[in-house]
Design a protein around this motif. Sequence first.
Motif, PDB file in Angstrom:
ATOM      1  N   ILE A  28      44.602  -3.683 -39.772  1.00 37.91           N
ATOM      2  CA  ILE A  28      43.204  -3.340 -39.967  1.00 37.91           C
ATOM      3  C   ILE A  28      42.433  -4.569 -40.435  1.00 37.91           C
ATOM      4  CG2 ILE A  28      41.604  -1.773 -41.095  1.00 37.91           C
ATOM      5  CD1 ILE A  28      43.749  -0.419 -39.325  1.00 37.91           C
ATOM      6  N   VAL A  29      41.361  -4.886 -39.715  1.00 43.36           N
ATOM      7  CA  VAL A  29      40.506  -6.019 -40.065  1.00 43.36           C
ATOM      8  C   VAL A  29      39.068  -5.518 -40.163  1.00 43.36           C
ATOM      9  CG1 VAL A  29      39.763  -8.350 -39.457  1.00 43.36           C
ATOM     10  CG2 VAL A  29      42.038  -7.550 -38.751  1.00 43.36           C
ATOM     11  N   TYR A  30      38.500  -5.516 -41.365  1.00 42.56           N
ATOM     12  CA  TYR A  30      37.109  -5.134 -41.536  1.00 42.56           C
ATOM     13  C   TYR A  30      36.222  -6.330 -41.199  1.00 42.56           C
ATOM     14  CZ  TYR A  30      38.400  -0.748 -43.727  1.00 42.56           C
ATOM     15  OH  TYR A  30      38.895   0.505 -43.949  1.00 42.56           O
ATOM     16  N   VAL A  31      35.290  -6.125 -40.273  1.00 45.46           N
ATOM     17  CA  VAL A  31      34.435  -7.209 -39.796  1.00 45.46           C
ATOM     18  C   VAL A  31      32.985  -6.919 -40.163  1.00 45.46           C
ATOM     19  CG1 VAL A  31      35.998  -7.816 -37.917  1.00 45.46           C
ATOM     20  CG2 VAL A  31      34.220  -6.100 -37.515  1.00 45.46           C
ATOM     21  N   GLU A  33      30.282  -7.023 -38.430  1.00 49.82           N
ATOM     22  CA  GLU A  33      29.551  -6.264 -37.422  1.00 49.82           C
ATOM     23  C   GLU A  33      30.373  -6.228 -36.142  1.00 49.82           C
ATOM     24  OE1 GLU A  33      26.113  -8.356 -35.620  1.00 49.82           O
ATOM     25  OE2 GLU A  33      26.552  -9.940 -37.092  1.00 49.82           O
ATOM     26  N   LEU A  34      30.041  -5.248 -35.285  1.00 51.04           N
ATOM     27  CA  LEU A  34      30.627  -5.149 -33.956  1.00 51.04           C
ATOM     28  C   LEU A  34      29.502  -5.077 -32.934  1.00 51.04           C
ATOM     29  CD1 LEU A  34      33.602  -2.628 -34.435  1.00 51.04           C
ATOM     30  CD2 LEU A  34      33.765  -5.044 -33.852  1.00 51.04           C
ATOM     31  N   PRO A  35      29.542  -5.875 -31.860  1.00 53.56           N
ATOM     32  CA  PRO A  35      30.590  -6.864 -31.589  1.00 53.56           C
ATOM     33  C   PRO A  35      30.570  -8.009 -32.594  1.00 53.56           C
ATOM     34  CG  PRO A  35      28.808  -7.076 -30.016  1.00 53.56           C
ATOM     35  CD  PRO A  35      28.523  -5.840 -30.793  1.00 53.56           C
ATOM     36  N   LEU A  36      31.712  -8.598 -32.797  1.00 53.75           N
ATOM     37  CA  LEU A  36      31.858  -9.667 -33.775  1.00 53.75           C
ATOM     38  C   LEU A  36      31.280 -10.964 -33.203  1.00 53.75           C
ATOM     39  CD1 LEU A  36      33.118 -10.379 -36.541  1.00 53.75           C
ATOM     40  CD2 LEU A  36      35.196 -11.041 -35.306  1.00 53.75           C
ATOM     41  N   ALA A 103      61.864  -3.587 -26.759  1.00 49.81           N
ATOM     42  CA  ALA A 103      60.661  -4.424 -26.741  1.00 49.81           C
ATOM     43  C   ALA A 103      59.933  -4.421 -28.077  1.00 49.81           C
ATOM     44  CB  ALA A 103      59.715  -3.960 -25.635  1.00 49.81           C
ATOM     45  N   GLY A 104      60.294  -3.521 -28.969  1.00 49.37           N
ATOM     46  CA  GLY A 104      59.661  -3.471 -30.285  1.00 49.37           C
ATOM     47  C   GLY A 104      58.704  -2.310 -30.432  1.00 49.37           C
ATOM     48  N   THR A 105      58.367  -2.021 -31.672  1.00 50.34           N
ATOM     49  CA  THR A 105      57.473  -0.919 -32.008  1.00 50.34           C
ATOM     50  C   THR A 105      56.043  -1.243 -31.569  1.00 50.34           C
ATOM     51  OG1 THR A 105      58.859  -0.458 -33.928  1.00 50.34           O
ATOM     52  CG2 THR A 105      56.665   0.534 -33.916  1.00 50.34           C
ATOM     53  N   LYS A 106      55.331  -0.249 -31.079  1.00 50.73           N
ATOM     54  CA  LYS A 106      53.949  -0.458 -30.660  1.00 50.73           C
ATOM     55  C   LYS A 106      53.098  -0.938 -31.831  1.00 50.73           C
ATOM     56  CE  LYS A 106      53.629   3.701 -28.905  1.00 50.73           C
ATOM     57  NZ  LYS A 106      55.050   4.076 -28.762  1.00 50.73           N
ATOM     58  N   ARG A 107      52.191  -1.865 -31.541  1.00 49.45           N
ATOM     59  CA  ARG A 107      51.318  -2.392 -32.586  1.00 49.45           C
ATOM     60  C   ARG A 107      49.952  -2.686 -32.000  1.00 49.45           C
ATOM     61  NH1 ARG A 107      54.087  -8.403 -33.521  1.00 49.45           N
ATOM     62  NH2 ARG A 107      53.732  -9.180 -31.411  1.00 49.45           N
ATOM     63  N   ALA A 108      48.964  -2.708 -32.890  1.00 49.73           N
ATOM     64  CA  ALA A 108      47.585  -2.957 -32.481  1.00 49.73           C
ATOM     65  C   ALA A 108      46.825  -3.593 -33.626  1.00 49.73           C
ATOM     66  CB  ALA A 108      46.908  -1.653 -32.065  1.00 49.73           C
ATOM     67  N   VAL A 109      45.701  -4.213 -33.300  1.00 47.90           N
ATOM     68  CA  VAL A 109      44.770  -4.735 -34.288  1.00 47.90           C
ATOM     69  C   VAL A 109      43.476  -3.939 -34.144  1.00 47.90           C
ATOM     70  CG1 VAL A 109      43.415  -6.718 -35.046  1.00 47.90           C
ATOM     71  CG2 VAL A 109      45.781  -7.045 -34.258  1.00 47.90           C
ATOM     72  N   ASN A 110      43.002  -3.373 -35.239  1.00 48.14           N
ATOM     73  CA  ASN A 110      41.761  -2.608 -35.239  1.00 48.14           C
ATOM     74  C   ASN A 110      40.685  -3.389 -35.981  1.00 48.14           C
ATOM     75  OD1 ASN A 110      42.944  -0.519 -33.891  1.00 48.14           O
ATOM     76  ND2 ASN A 110      43.097   0.846 -35.643  1.00 48.14           N
ATOM     77  N   LEU A 111      39.622  -3.749 -35.272  1.00 45.50           N
ATOM     78  CA  LEU A 111      38.449  -4.333 -35.910  1.00 45.50           C
ATOM     79  C   LEU A 111      37.509  -3.196 -36.289  1.00 45.50           C
ATOM     80  CD1 LEU A 111      37.742  -7.325 -33.469  1.00 45.50           C
ATOM     81  CD2 LEU A 111      39.341  -7.208 -35.397  1.00 45.50           C
ATOM     82  N   VAL A 112      37.168  -3.098 -37.568  1.00 43.33           N
ATOM     83  CA  VAL A 112      36.373  -1.974 -38.070  1.00 43.33           C
ATOM     84  C   VAL A 112      35.052  -2.506 -38.612  1.00 43.33           C
ATOM     85  CG1 VAL A 112      36.310   0.002 -39.642  1.00 43.33           C
ATOM     86  CG2 VAL A 112      38.499  -0.770 -38.686  1.00 43.33           C
ATOM     87  N   GLY A 113      33.945  -1.982 -38.072  1.00 43.53           N
ATOM     88  CA  GLY A 113      32.621  -2.398 -38.507  1.00 43.53           C
ATOM     89  C   GLY A 113      32.136  -1.644 -39.725  1.00 43.53           C
ATOM     90  N   PRO A 114      31.032  -2.067 -40.334  1.00 40.56           N
ATOM     91  CA  PRO A 114      30.508  -1.412 -41.546  1.00 40.56           C
ATOM     92  C   PRO A 114      30.136   0.048 -41.343  1.00 40.56           C
ATOM     93  CG  PRO A 114      29.489  -3.568 -41.227  1.00 40.56           C
ATOM     94  CD  PRO A 114      30.251  -3.260 -39.965  1.00 40.56           C
TER      95      PRO A 114
END
Length: 330
Positions: A28-31, A33-36, A103-114
Amino acid sequence: MSSSPDSGPGPGPDIDVLVLGGAGVDTIVYVPELPLPYADSHMIRPGIETRAGQTGDFVALGLHRLGLRTHHLDLVGADPEGDLVRALHRDQGIPLTEVRQPAGTKRAVNLVGPDGRRLSLYDATRGHDDDRLPPHTVKALAARSRHAHVSLTQPCAHTLPLLREAGVTISTDLHDWDGSAAYHQSFAFAADIVFLSTTALDDPERTLREIAVRGRASVVVGTAGAAGALLLTGPDEDLHHVPAVTPPGPVVDSNGAGDAFAAGFLYAWLAGADPVTCALHGTVAGAFACTVPATRTEAIGRDALLAEVARLGSPDGGPRPVPGHVRIEG
């Protein structure tokens, strides 16, 4: 934890809902604004965190917190991400049957806006086209189950005929389907209950009706965030609008709201409630999920769900709460 699909307390279903697929880890990455905006670097506060919890994990947790006997089946890697998935299920008390994923466990990156909106980046290397959930494992667990919720992952597509043969009812979530991508169609037309977001749909009603006409779904639900949801109970039935409900706190993240909606809906549906009442349960559960930061894995409990549904229920024939205990006994 890992459990044997062949264990169980004798004949009859001892699993209310079998959740297939959707186990994984999000960073989880709080940004700001979106789009960044493009920049060489951004300072991130309150920080960057990695935790277990993707769509199947969230549905399983939501169902479990509502008191349903829930079992999760998926491919999981022998890696640190897999350890997080195993720990989540162990700590929450949700049985997990894991199939080793080289192949490994599924993973993702979530960009979260205000405002709580998110952009998810999925690691597409954590799987192969020939990945399968073992048919004998699927059949053994399905034989113990009342209902199956199938995540929109490639291995799960191959379980749909097996689940149909086993005689369990099936639900699925098409997420942000655009209404035409071929991959989603096998899920859309094989399930008895279909959830999807209306975000990418040019004509939501047309898509919902197409699912009802071409598939076997008796209920199709299009979730629309703050605009509520659209409910269709047959190709020739009227489209019903289900209003959104006010969240019990500030909206901080939309991640997992659709999964929470599905869990709340299925809780009421397994209790025999009508579709409108089921959708009310879903909207309450989804609204709660929007108040949970993406760095936490949390779901509404049964008492809180029923109390809010009872408060919102109309005494003049509107949606009514379901009983507080809906466990399916064999």
